[in-house]
Design a protein around this motif. Structure first.
Motif, PDB file in Angstrom:
ATOM      1  N   LYS A  44     -14.860 -34.297  -1.940  1.00 57.19           N
ATOM      2  CA  LYS A  44     -14.316 -33.119  -2.610  1.00 57.19           C
ATOM      3  C   LYS A  44     -15.318 -32.515  -3.593  1.00 57.19           C
ATOM      4  CE  LYS A  44      -9.399 -34.227  -2.126  1.00 57.19           C
ATOM      5  NZ  LYS A  44      -8.120 -34.551  -2.823  1.00 57.19           N
ATOM      6  N   ILE A  45     -16.059 -33.374  -4.292  1.00 55.26           N
ATOM      7  CA  ILE A  45     -17.079 -32.877  -5.218  1.00 55.26           C
ATOM      8  C   ILE A  45     -18.163 -32.114  -4.451  1.00 55.26           C
ATOM      9  CG2 ILE A  45     -19.008 -33.625  -6.674  1.00 55.26           C
ATOM     10  CD1 ILE A  45     -17.173 -35.700  -7.884  1.00 55.26           C
ATOM     11  N   ILE A  46     -18.582 -32.656  -3.310  1.00 56.11           N
ATOM     12  CA  ILE A  46     -19.623 -31.992  -2.511  1.00 56.11           C
ATOM     13  C   ILE A  46     -19.100 -30.681  -1.932  1.00 56.11           C
ATOM     14  CG2 ILE A  46     -21.066 -32.194  -0.450  1.00 56.11           C
ATOM     15  CD1 ILE A  46     -21.224 -35.216  -1.029  1.00 56.11           C
ATOM     16  N   ALA A  48     -16.949 -28.751  -3.222  1.00 58.80           N
ATOM     17  CA  ALA A  48     -16.819 -27.777  -4.310  1.00 58.80           C
ATOM     18  C   ALA A  48     -18.171 -27.345  -4.874  1.00 58.80           C
ATOM     19  CB  ALA A  48     -15.962 -28.363  -5.431  1.00 58.80           C
ATOM     20  N   CYS A  49     -19.230 -27.984  -4.427  1.00 62.20           N
ATOM     21  CA  CYS A  49     -20.570 -27.701  -4.953  1.00 62.20           C
ATOM     22  C   CYS A  49     -20.991 -26.270  -4.627  1.00 62.20           C
ATOM     23  CB  CYS A  49     -21.560 -28.696  -4.370  1.00 62.20           C
ATOM     24  SG  CYS A  49     -23.274 -28.405  -4.836  1.00 62.20           S
ATOM     25  N   LYS A  50     -21.416 -25.528  -5.638  1.00 60.17           N
ATOM     26  CA  LYS A  50     -21.883 -24.155  -5.454  1.00 60.17           C
ATOM     27  C   LYS A  50     -23.387 -24.101  -5.168  1.00 60.17           C
ATOM     28  CE  LYS A  50     -17.798 -22.543  -6.367  1.00 60.17           C
ATOM     29  NZ  LYS A  50     -16.953 -21.995  -5.269  1.00 60.17           N
ATOM     30  N   GLY A  51     -24.048 -25.213  -5.449  1.00 66.42           N
ATOM     31  CA  GLY A  51     -25.490 -25.263  -5.223  1.00 66.42           C
ATOM     32  C   GLY A  51     -25.838 -26.133  -4.037  1.00 66.42           C
ATOM     33  N   ARG A  52     -26.716 -27.115  -4.282  1.00 71.51           N
ATOM     34  CA  ARG A  52     -27.171 -28.019  -3.223  1.00 71.51           C
ATOM     35  C   ARG A  52     -26.848 -29.454  -3.588  1.00 71.51           C
ATOM     36  NH1 ARG A  52     -31.973 -25.614  -4.242  1.00 71.51           N
ATOM     37  NH2 ARG A  52     -31.456 -26.337  -6.347  1.00 71.51           N
ATOM     38  N   VAL A  53     -26.778 -30.295  -2.596  1.00 68.12           N
ATOM     39  CA  VAL A  53     -26.699 -31.726  -2.831  1.00 68.12           C
ATOM     40  C   VAL A  53     -28.138 -32.235  -2.896  1.00 68.12           C
ATOM     41  CG1 VAL A  53     -25.977 -33.969  -1.944  1.00 68.12           C
ATOM     42  CG2 VAL A  53     -24.495 -31.969  -1.661  1.00 68.12           C
ATOM     43  N   VAL A  96     -30.582 -28.008 -10.707  1.00 69.38           N
ATOM     44  CA  VAL A  96     -30.042 -26.982 -11.609  1.00 69.38           C
ATOM     45  C   VAL A  96     -28.527 -27.082 -11.653  1.00 69.38           C
ATOM     46  CG1 VAL A  96     -31.964 -25.393 -11.165  1.00 69.38           C
ATOM     47  CG2 VAL A  96     -29.905 -25.261  -9.751  1.00 69.38           C
ATOM     48  N   LYS A  97     -27.937 -26.423 -12.639  1.00 66.81           N
ATOM     49  CA  LYS A  97     -26.482 -26.402 -12.743  1.00 66.81           C
ATOM     50  C   LYS A  97     -25.869 -25.856 -11.458  1.00 66.81           C
ATOM     51  CE  LYS A  97     -25.797 -26.145 -17.735  1.00 66.81           C
ATOM     52  NZ  LYS A  97     -25.169 -25.397 -18.859  1.00 66.81           N
ATOM     53  N   GLY A  98     -24.800 -26.472 -11.048  1.00 61.49           N
ATOM     54  CA  GLY A  98     -24.170 -26.091  -9.781  1.00 61.49           C
ATOM     55  C   GLY A  98     -24.503 -27.046  -8.668  1.00 61.49           C
ATOM     56  N   ASP A  99     -25.559 -27.877  -8.856  1.00 61.28           N
ATOM     57  CA  ASP A  99     -25.922 -28.879  -7.858  1.00 61.28           C
ATOM     58  C   ASP A  99     -25.097 -30.145  -8.050  1.00 61.28           C
ATOM     59  OD1 ASP A  99     -27.843 -27.162  -6.888  1.00 61.28           O
ATOM     60  OD2 ASP A  99     -29.529 -28.149  -7.901  1.00 61.28           O
ATOM     61  N   VAL A 100     -25.193 -31.030  -7.062  1.00 61.89           N
ATOM     62  CA  VAL A 100     -24.623 -32.380  -7.146  1.00 61.89           C
ATOM     63  C   VAL A 100     -25.764 -33.346  -6.873  1.00 61.89           C
ATOM     64  CG1 VAL A 100     -23.090 -34.057  -6.047  1.00 61.89           C
ATOM     65  CG2 VAL A 100     -22.281 -31.737  -6.457  1.00 61.89           C
ATOM     66  N   LEU A 101     -25.855 -34.402  -7.666  1.00 62.41           N
ATOM     67  CA  LEU A 101     -26.895 -35.406  -7.455  1.00 62.41           C
ATOM     68  C   LEU A 101     -26.293 -36.628  -6.777  1.00 62.41           C
ATOM     69  CD1 LEU A 101     -29.842 -36.286  -7.904  1.00 62.41           C
ATOM     70  CD2 LEU A 101     -29.110 -37.305 -10.084  1.00 62.41           C
ATOM     71  N   LEU A 102     -26.869 -37.016  -5.642  1.00 57.92           N
ATOM     72  CA  LEU A 102     -26.491 -38.237  -4.935  1.00 57.92           C
ATOM     73  C   LEU A 102     -27.642 -39.219  -5.103  1.00 57.92           C
ATOM     74  CD1 LEU A 102     -24.628 -39.835  -3.024  1.00 57.92           C
ATOM     75  CD2 LEU A 102     -25.787 -38.723  -1.105  1.00 57.92           C
ATOM     76  N   ALA A 103     -27.446 -40.238  -5.927  1.00 59.01           N
ATOM     77  CA  ALA A 103     -28.522 -41.182  -6.259  1.00 59.01           C
ATOM     78  C   ALA A 103     -28.266 -42.522  -5.578  1.00 59.01           C
ATOM     79  CB  ALA A 103     -28.611 -41.364  -7.768  1.00 59.01           C
ATOM     80  N   ILE A 104     -29.313 -43.076  -4.967  1.00 61.62           N
ATOM     81  CA  ILE A 104     -29.189 -44.310  -4.194  1.00 61.62           C
ATOM     82  C   ILE A 104     -30.053 -45.404  -4.815  1.00 61.62           C
ATOM     83  CG2 ILE A 104     -29.436 -45.348  -1.907  1.00 61.62           C
ATOM     84  CD1 ILE A 104     -29.433 -42.470  -0.767  1.00 61.62           C
ATOM     85  N   SER A 105     -29.449 -46.531  -5.102  1.00 63.18           N
ATOM     86  CA  SER A 105     -30.169 -47.707  -5.573  1.00 63.18           C
ATOM     87  C   SER A 105     -29.322 -48.919  -5.250  1.00 63.18           C
ATOM     88  CB  SER A 105     -30.425 -47.634  -7.084  1.00 63.18           C
ATOM     89  OG  SER A 105     -30.934 -48.861  -7.572  1.00 63.18           O
ATOM     90  N   ASN A 106     -29.806 -49.770  -4.373  1.00 63.01           N
ATOM     91  CA  ASN A 106     -28.996 -50.919  -3.949  1.00 63.01           C
ATOM     92  C   ASN A 106     -28.600 -51.790  -5.137  1.00 63.01           C
ATOM     93  OD1 ASN A 106     -27.782 -52.628  -1.917  1.00 63.01           O
ATOM     94  ND2 ASN A 106     -29.458 -54.063  -2.292  1.00 63.01           N
ATOM     95  N   LEU A 123     -27.321 -31.538 -18.258  1.00 56.70           N
ATOM     96  CA  LEU A 123     -27.091 -30.368 -17.404  1.00 56.70           C
ATOM     97  C   LEU A 123     -25.653 -30.311 -16.889  1.00 56.70           C
ATOM     98  CD1 LEU A 123     -30.385 -30.341 -15.275  1.00 56.70           C
ATOM     99  CD2 LEU A 123     -29.741 -28.734 -17.087  1.00 56.70           C
ATOM    100  N   GLY A 124     -24.905 -31.381 -17.087  1.00 55.11           N
ATOM    101  CA  GLY A 124     -23.523 -31.411 -16.602  1.00 55.11           C
ATOM    102  C   GLY A 124     -23.425 -31.455 -15.097  1.00 55.11           C
ATOM    103  N   ILE A 125     -24.402 -32.098 -14.452  1.00 58.00           N
ATOM    104  CA  ILE A 125     -24.433 -32.174 -12.982  1.00 58.00           C
ATOM    105  C   ILE A 125     -23.650 -33.392 -12.506  1.00 58.00           C
ATOM    106  CG2 ILE A 125     -25.942 -32.570 -10.995  1.00 58.00           C
ATOM    107  CD1 ILE A 125     -28.053 -30.916 -12.513  1.00 58.00           C
ATOM    108  N   PRO A 126     -22.685 -33.222 -11.610  1.00 57.05           N
ATOM    109  CA  PRO A 126     -21.924 -34.368 -11.089  1.00 57.05           C
ATOM    110  C   PRO A 126     -22.866 -35.373 -10.432  1.00 57.05           C
ATOM    111  CG  PRO A 126     -20.868 -32.306 -10.490  1.00 57.05           C
ATOM    112  CD  PRO A 126     -22.209 -31.948 -11.044  1.00 57.05           C
ATOM    113  N   LEU A 127     -22.657 -36.640 -10.731  1.00 53.36           N
ATOM    114  CA  LEU A 127     -23.501 -37.705 -10.203  1.00 53.36           C
ATOM    115  C   LEU A 127     -22.673 -38.633  -9.327  1.00 53.36           C
ATOM    116  CD1 LEU A 127     -26.080 -39.438 -10.054  1.00 53.36           C
ATOM    117  CD2 LEU A 127     -25.385 -40.496 -12.242  1.00 53.36           C
TER     118      LEU A 127
END
Length: 330
Positions: A44-46, A48-53, A96-106, A123-127
């Motif tokens: 759902k977060i992705i 709703a993303c207005k920018g890029r993942v 940038v604002k509007g993006d979503v960050l998908l971070a991977i670390s085992n 930046l208030g970017i969803p993580l």
């Protein structure tokens, strides 16, 4: 340093391969147990993303992250990969604002990603994090924590990322597939991202892109004309056929190489009116039809040409099997 002496038999080589695959299968089975409301919220977060993942990860996680970003981008979710090491030296400006960050670390403890988190928070970017479990600084900082489960690595030392990277890739694919369904992403949409490939040609190329549409050069003959005139027209047109029209320029039939062979068997002469030996009700298609569908029509009817006729029943164009095959349409 270990030596390179081979102390495995042929059967042992195969056994170790099967064991490795089965270990990774077990990791995928464990992953299915981790799919819950967190996965739903990530989707759902992705959506709703207005920018890029923006996908990030270090080492083997980064290599898997590149594939996940590429899969997102080709299936309707704008995405790219950001190297966390380079991000700390300027590339973080990609985010940038509007993006979503998908971070991977085992382990959830990647130092390179840890350095980025204060800026991401500012930046208030969803993580969204992907890690083995909920421990570690990365999942603790994330808005959505996706976990893989504590699986055994296929590596006999339980060190080299093997099962964990397989599970991470599968989880990324699962996200992409869920988003494909949610967006009602179609094969035509997919083709727009792959215009240079065989699939792109198959889905994007239309009859109008390949048809012979210069009416002045199309092989046309009046239905009252003798066979001799039709043969001259056919030869000049170099399409192995001529289109037969009436006095109002409406298409009434075609005359092909096959019609000629059948006519010769009946011992027709060159003065025979073409309307007596032509084939009526010729196959026709819309110029907006997919070229691959036009090829299917030809194959199903064992013909090598199709007519494109306008609303006035006038010949607009001709497309041949050679045009389609030459363009790589299958």
């Amino acid at each position: 340093m270990s030596n390179c002496t081979n102390n495995l038999t042929d059967d042992q080589f195969m056994t170790t391969a099967i064991d490795a695959i089965q270990t990774e299968i077990a990791a995928l089975a464990l992953l299915t147990e981790q799919i819950d409301d967190r996965f739903v919220q990530a989707c759902k977060i992705i959506l709703a993303c207005k920018g890029r993942v923006v996908v990030t990860g270090m080492g083997k996680s980064g290599l898997i992250g590149r594939k996940i970003a590429a899969t997102f981008a080709s299936t309707g979710t704008p995405a790219f990969f950001m190297h966390p090491g380079e991000a700390g030296h300027g590339d973080l400006g990609m985010l940038v604002k509007g993006d979503v960050l998908l971070a991977i670390s085992n382990s959830g403890e990647s130092d390179e990603i840890k350095t980025l988190l204060p800026v991401v928070k500012r930046l208030g970017i969803p993580l969204i994090s992907i890690s083995r479990d909920k421990r570690g600084m990365l999942p603790r900082a994330a808005d959505i924590i996706l976990t893989l489960g504590k699986s055994q690595e296929a590596c006999p030392l339980n060190l080299a990322p093997t099962s964990s990277t397989t599970a991470t890739l599968a989880l990324g694919d699962a996200l992409a597939v869920a988003l494909v369904h949610a967006r009602n992403f179609t094969s035509e949409d997919f083709a727009l991202s792959h215009p240079a490939g065989a699939l792109g040609r198959q889905l994007l190329t239309r009859v109008e892109d390949l048809m012979h549409s210069n009416v002045d050069n199309l092989p046309l003959v009046n239905q009252k004309a003798p066979l001799q005139d039709a043969l001259f027209t056919m030869s000049a047109g170099r399409l192995g056929m001529t289109v037969v029209i009436d006095d109002e320029q409406k298409v009434v039939g075609v005359f092909t190489d096959g019609d000629l062979r059948r006519g010769l068997e009946k011992r027709i002469d060159l003065a025979t009116p073409i309307q007596d030996v032509m084939s009526t009700n010729p196959r026709q298609v819309s110029k907006s039809m997919r070229a691959s569908d036009a090829l299917s029509v030809m194959n199903e009817n064992a013909i090598s040409q199709l007519l494109v006729i306008d609303e006035k029943e006038h010949l607009e164009a001709i497309i041949t099997v050679h045009d389609l095959l030459q363009a790589g349409v299958k």
